[in-house]
Design a protein around this motif. Sequence first.
Motif, PDB file in Angstrom:
ATOM      1  N   ILE A 154      -0.278   7.798  -0.035  1.00  0.00           N
ATOM      2  CA  ILE A 154      -1.278   8.317  -0.966  1.00  0.00           C
ATOM      3  C   ILE A 154      -2.509   7.410  -0.991  1.00  0.00           C
ATOM      4  O   ILE A 154      -2.432   6.232  -1.327  1.00  0.00           O
ATOM      5  N   THR A 155      -3.643   7.998  -0.640  1.00  0.00           N
ATOM      6  CA  THR A 155      -4.933   7.320  -0.708  1.00  0.00           C
ATOM      7  C   THR A 155      -5.868   8.162  -1.567  1.00  0.00           C
ATOM      8  O   THR A 155      -5.888   9.397  -1.447  1.00  0.00           O
ATOM      9  N   LYS A 156      -6.587   7.508  -2.466  1.00  0.00           N
ATOM     10  CA  LYS A 156      -7.603   8.195  -3.257  1.00  0.00           C
ATOM     11  C   LYS A 156      -8.903   7.429  -3.140  1.00  0.00           C
ATOM     12  O   LYS A 156      -9.023   6.278  -3.578  1.00  0.00           O
ATOM     13  N   GLN A 157      -9.875   8.084  -2.522  1.00  0.00           N
ATOM     14  CA  GLN A 157     -11.180   7.480  -2.287  1.00  0.00           C
ATOM     15  C   GLN A 157     -12.228   8.172  -3.144  1.00  0.00           C
ATOM     16  O   GLN A 157     -12.373   9.399  -3.101  1.00  0.00           O
TER      17      GLN A 157
ATOM     18  N   ALA B 115      -9.344   3.903  -5.052  1.00  0.00           N
ATOM     19  CA  ALA B 115      -8.418   3.707  -6.169  1.00  0.00           C
ATOM     20  C   ALA B 115      -6.998   3.470  -5.701  1.00  0.00           C
ATOM     21  O   ALA B 115      -6.242   2.728  -6.333  1.00  0.00           O
ATOM     22  N   LEU B 116      -6.615   4.108  -4.591  1.00  0.00           N
ATOM     23  CA  LEU B 116      -5.267   3.957  -4.032  1.00  0.00           C
ATOM     24  C   LEU B 116      -5.375   3.833  -2.524  1.00  0.00           C
ATOM     25  O   LEU B 116      -6.169   4.545  -1.890  1.00  0.00           O
ATOM     26  N   GLN B 117      -4.542   2.950  -1.960  1.00  0.00           N
ATOM     27  CA  GLN B 117      -4.615   2.697  -0.526  1.00  0.00           C
ATOM     28  C   GLN B 117      -3.228   2.848   0.111  1.00  0.00           C
ATOM     29  O   GLN B 117      -2.399   1.940   0.027  1.00  0.00           O
ATOM     30  N   ALA B 118      -2.987   4.017   0.674  1.00  0.00           N
ATOM     31  CA  ALA B 118      -1.777   4.286   1.466  1.00  0.00           C
ATOM     32  C   ALA B 118      -0.499   3.853   0.738  1.00  0.00           C
ATOM     33  O   ALA B 118       0.312   3.093   1.263  1.00  0.00           O
ATOM     34  N   VAL B 119      -0.322   4.381  -0.468  1.00  0.00           N
ATOM     35  CA  VAL B 119       0.848   4.018  -1.278  1.00  0.00           C
ATOM     36  C   VAL B 119       2.053   4.867  -0.862  1.00  0.00           C
ATOM     37  O   VAL B 119       2.001   6.097  -0.886  1.00  0.00           O
ATOM     38  N   ASN B 120       3.124   4.200  -0.483  1.00  0.00           N
ATOM     39  CA  ASN B 120       4.393   4.854  -0.182  1.00  0.00           C
ATOM     40  C   ASN B 120       5.426   4.404  -1.208  1.00  0.00           C
ATOM     41  O   ASN B 120       5.650   3.203  -1.391  1.00  0.00           O
ATOM     42  N   LEU B 121       6.049   5.381  -1.873  1.00  0.00           N
ATOM     43  CA  LEU B 121       6.933   5.047  -2.983  1.00  0.00           C
ATOM     44  C   LEU B 121       7.898   6.195  -3.225  1.00  0.00           C
ATOM     45  O   LEU B 121       7.534   7.363  -3.057  1.00  0.00           O
TER      46      LEU B 121
ATOM     47  N   PRO C  68      -5.164  13.619  -4.210  1.00  0.00           N
ATOM     48  CA  PRO C  68      -5.399  12.495  -3.289  1.00  0.00           C
ATOM     49  C   PRO C  68      -6.322  12.875  -2.142  1.00  0.00           C
ATOM     50  O   PRO C  68      -6.357  14.031  -1.706  1.00  0.00           O
ATOM     51  N   THR C  69      -7.058  11.891  -1.654  1.00  0.00           N
ATOM     52  CA  THR C  69      -7.904  12.096  -0.485  1.00  0.00           C
ATOM     53  C   THR C  69      -7.047  12.367   0.740  1.00  0.00           C
ATOM     54  O   THR C  69      -7.396  13.191   1.595  1.00  0.00           O
ATOM     55  N   SER C  70      -5.939  11.673   0.824  1.00  0.00           N
ATOM     56  CA  SER C  70      -4.975  11.914   1.895  1.00  0.00           C
ATOM     57  C   SER C  70      -3.586  11.535   1.394  1.00  0.00           C
ATOM     58  O   SER C  70      -3.436  10.805   0.422  1.00  0.00           O
TER      59      SER C  70
ATOM     60  N   GLY D 224      -5.162  -0.941  -6.102  1.00  0.00           N
ATOM     61  CA  GLY D 224      -4.785   0.273  -5.399  1.00  0.00           C
ATOM     62  C   GLY D 224      -3.698   0.113  -4.365  1.00  0.00           C
ATOM     63  O   GLY D 224      -3.357   1.073  -3.671  1.00  0.00           O
ATOM     64  N   ARG D 225      -3.136  -1.084  -4.254  1.00  0.00           N
ATOM     65  CA  ARG D 225      -2.088  -1.330  -3.261  1.00  0.00           C
ATOM     66  C   ARG D 225      -0.760  -1.642  -3.951  1.00  0.00           C
ATOM     67  O   ARG D 225      -0.724  -2.323  -4.976  1.00  0.00           O
ATOM     68  N   LEU D 226       0.296  -1.169  -3.362  1.00  0.00           N
ATOM     69  CA  LEU D 226       1.632  -1.449  -3.861  1.00  0.00           C
ATOM     70  C   LEU D 226       2.007  -2.879  -3.482  1.00  0.00           C
ATOM     71  O   LEU D 226       1.968  -3.252  -2.312  1.00  0.00           O
ATOM     72  N   GLN D 227       2.380  -3.673  -4.499  1.00  0.00           N
ATOM     73  CA  GLN D 227       2.713  -5.073  -4.265  1.00  0.00           C
ATOM     74  C   GLN D 227       4.215  -5.320  -4.144  1.00  0.00           C
ATOM     75  O   GLN D 227       4.658  -6.113  -3.315  1.00  0.00           O
ATOM     76  N   GLN D 228       4.995  -4.656  -4.982  1.00  0.00           N
ATOM     77  CA  GLN D 228       6.443  -4.871  -4.979  1.00  0.00           C
ATOM     78  C   GLN D 228       7.129  -3.749  -5.733  1.00  0.00           C
ATOM     79  O   GLN D 228       6.586  -3.205  -6.700  1.00  0.00           O
TER      80      GLN D 228
END
Length: 314
Positions: free
Chosen positions: A7-10, A16-22, A53-55, A212-216
Motif C-alpha cells: 500500500i502506497t499513498k502519494q 503518506a504510505l510507502q509500500a506497506v505490507n501487513l 491508495p495510489t497503488s 509512512g513506513r512499517l517499522q515493526q
Amino acid sequence: MIEFKAITKQYADDTALQAVNLRVNSRELFVLVGPSGSGKTTLLKTVNRLVVPTSGQVLIDGESVADQDLQQLRRHVGYVLQSSALFPNMTVMQNAAVQLEALGWDKAQIKPRIEHLLQLVDLDPKLYAQRKPAQLSGGEAQRVGIVRALAADPKLMLMDEPFSALDPVAKRQLQNLILRLHQKLATTIIFVTHDMQEALRLADRMAVLHNGRLQQVGTPQAVLAAPANAFVADFFKDVIAAQQTLAQVVAAGFGRPAHHAADKTLFSSTSIYTWAALLHAAPESVVQVGATQLTAADLIAYLATCPKGGLSHV
C-alpha cells in the motif's frame, strides 16, 4: 483476515504510505501505533475506502475492497471515530440504529438489538435510550458510537484514536470495555493510537509506523523485548524504562524451579500488569518464565517489596 499489499499513498507534495505490507488475522485486536503523521490513520482508512491508495491492494478475506460495492462495504465495517459524531437532534436509540435503518431492518428487530448492545457497554437502555447527545458525557457518547459500530454485527471494526479526547479515567474505562467486548464478541478490530501505553495494553499484536513506513510488527512483549531499529527503541524508551516485567520478579528471587507443567508460558519481558490481568481471570493459574514458575502469591510478595508509588502502570 485483512491484508495490506504494497500500500502506497502519494499526495501532491507528500508520501503518506510507502509500500506497506501487513496482515491482520481474523478475531485479532490489532493496533496501529506511531507518532502523529506516521500514516496509521491513512492506512486504516484504506480498509473502508475513505482513502484510496495510489497503488497496492487491501483484501478482506481474500476479496479486494476496491471490487466491493462501497455502501455495502461501509455498512458491514464498523467505524468508531475520535469524536462520537452523534447526530445532535436524534436520541441515543436513533443514533445507534442508523446502520440498521440503512440496512432495512424491521423496527421490531432494531429496538431489542440496540437495547442489548447498550447493556453491553454499560448504558442502561431505560435511562439512556431517549437521551440526546447533549445529555451525555464524552465517555457515554463514545459508548453510543461503539454501539452504532457494532449494531449490524460487523466482522470488522475500525477504531481511529477513539479515546484520545477523553480524560484518563474515562479512557481507562473504555479500554477495559473494548477488551471485554473483543473477548465476548470475537470481532476483528483495527485500532489506531499514538498512545504507546494504550497500544501495549490493548494489542494482541501491533504495527509501528513512522514516516509512512512499517517499522515493526509483533506482540507488545516481543516489540519491547527486541525493538527492530533505533526508531522503535526510542519511541518506546520511556515505557521500557518504567515497565515492571516478569524478568524483574524472577531476578528479585521470587518463584520456584519448574517441576510440572504450567498453565501458561510468558516472555520474561511481559509486564506484571499483563500477568495480573491473567490472574484476575484465573487466580490459581501458574505461569512459567524460562525455568521459573510463578503464582499469584509471588506477585503479591513482589509488589509488597516495591517502594510506595514506585510502579508506573502500563
